[in-house]
Design an enzyme around this catalytic site. Structure first.
Site, short mmCIF file in Angstrom:
data_model
loop_
_atom_site.label_atom_id
_atom_site.label_comp_id
_atom_site.label_asym_id
_atom_site.label_seq_id
_atom_site.Cartn_x
_atom_site.Cartn_y
_atom_site.Cartn_z
N HIS A 31 65.99 -0.12 25.98
CA HIS A 31 67.34 -0.30 25.42
C HIS A 31 68.08 1.03 25.45
O HIS A 31 67.81 1.93 24.64
CB HIS A 31 67.28 -0.83 23.98
CG HIS A 31 68.64 -1.17 23.42
ND1 HIS A 31 69.14 -2.46 23.39
CD2 HIS A 31 69.63 -0.38 22.91
CE1 HIS A 31 70.36 -2.44 22.84
NE2 HIS A 31 70.68 -1.19 22.55
N HIS A 33 72.12 2.81 27.07
CA HIS A 33 73.44 2.47 27.61
C HIS A 33 73.92 3.55 28.57
O HIS A 33 73.45 4.69 28.52
CB HIS A 33 74.47 2.40 26.48
CG HIS A 33 74.10 1.51 25.33
ND1 HIS A 33 74.09 0.14 25.42
CD2 HIS A 33 73.71 1.80 24.06
CE1 HIS A 33 73.74 -0.38 24.25
NE2 HIS A 33 73.48 0.61 23.41
N THR A 77 79.63 -3.20 23.89
CA THR A 77 80.94 -3.86 23.74
C THR A 77 82.11 -2.99 24.20
O THR A 77 83.15 -3.52 24.56
CB THR A 77 81.16 -4.25 22.28
OG1 THR A 77 80.92 -3.09 21.46
CG2 THR A 77 80.23 -5.37 21.86
N TYR A 157 72.27 -9.73 19.51
CA TYR A 157 72.45 -8.64 18.54
C TYR A 157 73.19 -9.20 17.34
O TYR A 157 74.28 -9.76 17.48
CB TYR A 157 73.24 -7.50 19.19
CG TYR A 157 73.29 -6.22 18.38
CD1 TYR A 157 72.29 -5.89 17.49
CD2 TYR A 157 74.34 -5.32 18.53
CE1 TYR A 157 72.33 -4.71 16.76
CE2 TYR A 157 74.39 -4.13 17.81
CZ TYR A 157 73.38 -3.83 16.92
OH TYR A 157 73.42 -2.67 16.20
N HIS A 181 66.97 -4.53 17.91
CA HIS A 181 66.79 -3.75 16.69
C HIS A 181 66.24 -4.56 15.51
O HIS A 181 66.74 -4.48 14.39
CB HIS A 181 68.11 -3.08 16.29
CG HIS A 181 68.87 -2.47 17.44
ND1 HIS A 181 68.27 -2.06 18.62
CD2 HIS A 181 70.20 -2.20 17.60
CE1 HIS A 181 69.20 -1.58 19.44
NE2 HIS A 181 70.36 -1.65 18.86
N ASP A 257 67.99 3.60 22.59
CA ASP A 257 69.38 3.33 22.22
C ASP A 257 70.31 4.50 22.56
O ASP A 257 71.43 4.57 22.05
CB ASP A 257 69.52 2.95 20.74
CG ASP A 257 70.89 2.36 20.44
OD1 ASP A 257 71.43 1.65 21.31
OD2 ASP A 257 71.44 2.64 19.36
N ASN A 262 78.50 4.98 17.62
CA ASN A 262 78.85 4.52 16.26
C ASN A 262 77.99 5.10 15.16
O ASN A 262 77.83 4.46 14.12
CB ASN A 262 78.79 2.99 16.16
CG ASN A 262 79.89 2.33 16.95
OD1 ASN A 262 80.96 2.90 17.08
ND2 ASN A 262 79.62 1.16 17.48
O1 LIG Z 1 73.88 0.64 20.75
C1 LIG Z 1 73.57 -0.33 20.08
O2 LIG Z 1 72.61 -1.04 20.39
C2 LIG Z 1 74.30 -0.63 18.92
C3 LIG Z 1 75.61 -0.55 18.75
C4 LIG Z 1 76.62 -0.56 19.81
C5 LIG Z 1 76.52 -1.78 20.65
O3 LIG Z 1 75.49 -2.38 20.77
C6 LIG Z 1 77.70 -2.32 21.34
O4 LIG Z 1 78.80 -1.76 21.27
O5 LIG Z 1 77.55 -3.36 22.00
C7 LIG Z 1 76.03 -0.51 17.35
O6 LIG Z 1 75.26 -0.95 16.48
O7 LIG Z 1 77.14 -0.03 17.08
#
Ligand SMILES: O=C(O)/C=C(\CC(=O)C(=O)O)C(=O)O
Length: 310
Positions: A31, A33, A77, A157, A181, A257, A262
């Site tokens: 996991h 990004h 997102t 999620y 998570h 992660d 955030n």
């Molecule tokens: O990085 C993660 O997994 C969690 C995030 C961001 C996220 O998932 C997203 O923006 O889609 C969070 O809890 O803000």
């Protein structure tokens, strides 16, 4: 176009330490990004936050430093359903990364095939209210039916408080379902209390449901150091991850992660996050399942990965 980073969010840790824990050969960070860079891959107009750019080169350098061999890159997102930055990273990874995308119901079959050929193995449905606007469940169910024949799975999620309401939807999904998570438990509650027991019940009743035991830095109330001052990270989250690993050793995944969007209070040193794995998976055998066998079975099944420790 220039985007300003959302004020208040911390940038990712600039100089992560080399972990003390040596990861098993073939370990997968399941996991993480990539964000932007925004000048090349603009962030989605409907986003709820603007992250720091976190380009693929930085992710791959971190992978090598921490001792992982592969990544699973998850669409966040802030990039909406525009998966270009992710697909670009998959291509650059030359087979050492798989992807989880976000698509809308109007995605064409041709696009799904193209994503599949590029290394995508699933879609993500996000129910965290601060991150997304509501998408009707019928639409998500339509997408689920379209991606199932590709052999993809669905990553979900959500916050623990919403599990009861989402239960029927999750248990009707036609694929493997991977929960991000640990379903975001409130770790100030008991690990054997009603809230976390509901999540355990979900996993017990549905063998197609898996969990990532990731994100102690997001869930912890005590932070990166134990209250007693010992050098153990995120001790309040440990019992939750340990329980999942103990009860479902073949259906758990771990991810860093990175780059931790955030977060406002502290930004984890990714090296310490890797050392945290020794607390939640205390034997070599458990770590091999968590970091190699399970993600390989899910993301690289064509390699017919077989554990020699079973
Ligand atoms: O990085 C993660 O997994 C969690 C995030 C961001 C996220 O998932 C997203 O923006 O889609 C969070 O809890 O803000």
């Amino acid at each position: 176009m220039k985007f300003d980073v959302t004020p208040g969010w911390l940038p990712f840790y600039p100089t992560p330490s080399k972990p003390t824990l040596i990861l098993p050969q073939g370990a997968v960070d399941a996991h993480c990004h990539v964000f932007g860079p925004g000048a090349r891959f603009p962030y989605a107009p409907e986003r709820k936050y603007t992250p720091c750019d976190a380009p693929k080169e930085k992710l791959f350098a971190l992978r090598d430093l921490l001792g992982f061999e592969r990544n699973v890159i998850v669409q966040a997102t802030c990039h909406g359903a525009d998966n270009r930055a992710l697909v670009d990273a998959l291509q650059a990874a030359e087979g050492r990364a798989r992807g989880i995308v976000t698509v809308k119901r109007d995605v064409t079959d041709q696009e799904l095939k193209r994503l599949d050929a590029g290394g995508v193995r699933g879609v993500r449905f996000n129910f965290v209210k601060r991150l997304v606007d509501f998408t009707p469940k019928e639409e998500l169910m339509e997408i689920a039916a379209r991606i199932a024949p590709l052999g993809w799975h669905i990553v979900v999620y959500f916050e623990a408080a919403d599990l009861a309401e989402l239960w029927d939807f999750f248990t009707r999904l036609p694929t493997i379902v991977v929960v991000d998570h640990m379903g975001r438990p409130d770790v100030s509650k008991s690990v054997t209390g009603e809230e976390f027991n509901l999540f355990i019940k979900l996993m017990k009743a549905h063998p197609n449901i898996w969990s990532k035991v990731s994100c102690p830095e997001r869930l912890s109330k005590t932070g990166p150091k134990a209250l007693d001052g010992e050098q153990h990270a995120y001790t309040d989250v440990v019992p939750f991850a340990r329980r999942l690993i103990r009860e479902f050793p073949d259906r758990v995944l771990f991810g860093t992660d990175w780059p931790h969007p955030n977060l406002k209070d502290h930004m984890p040193d990714d090296g310490l996050l890797v050392d945290y794995i020794a607390q939640i998976a205390p034997t070599e055998q458990l770590r091999k399942k968590l970091l190699v066998d399970n993600p390989m079975r899910l993301y690289w099944p064509e390699e017919k990965y077989e554990s020699n420790q079973k």
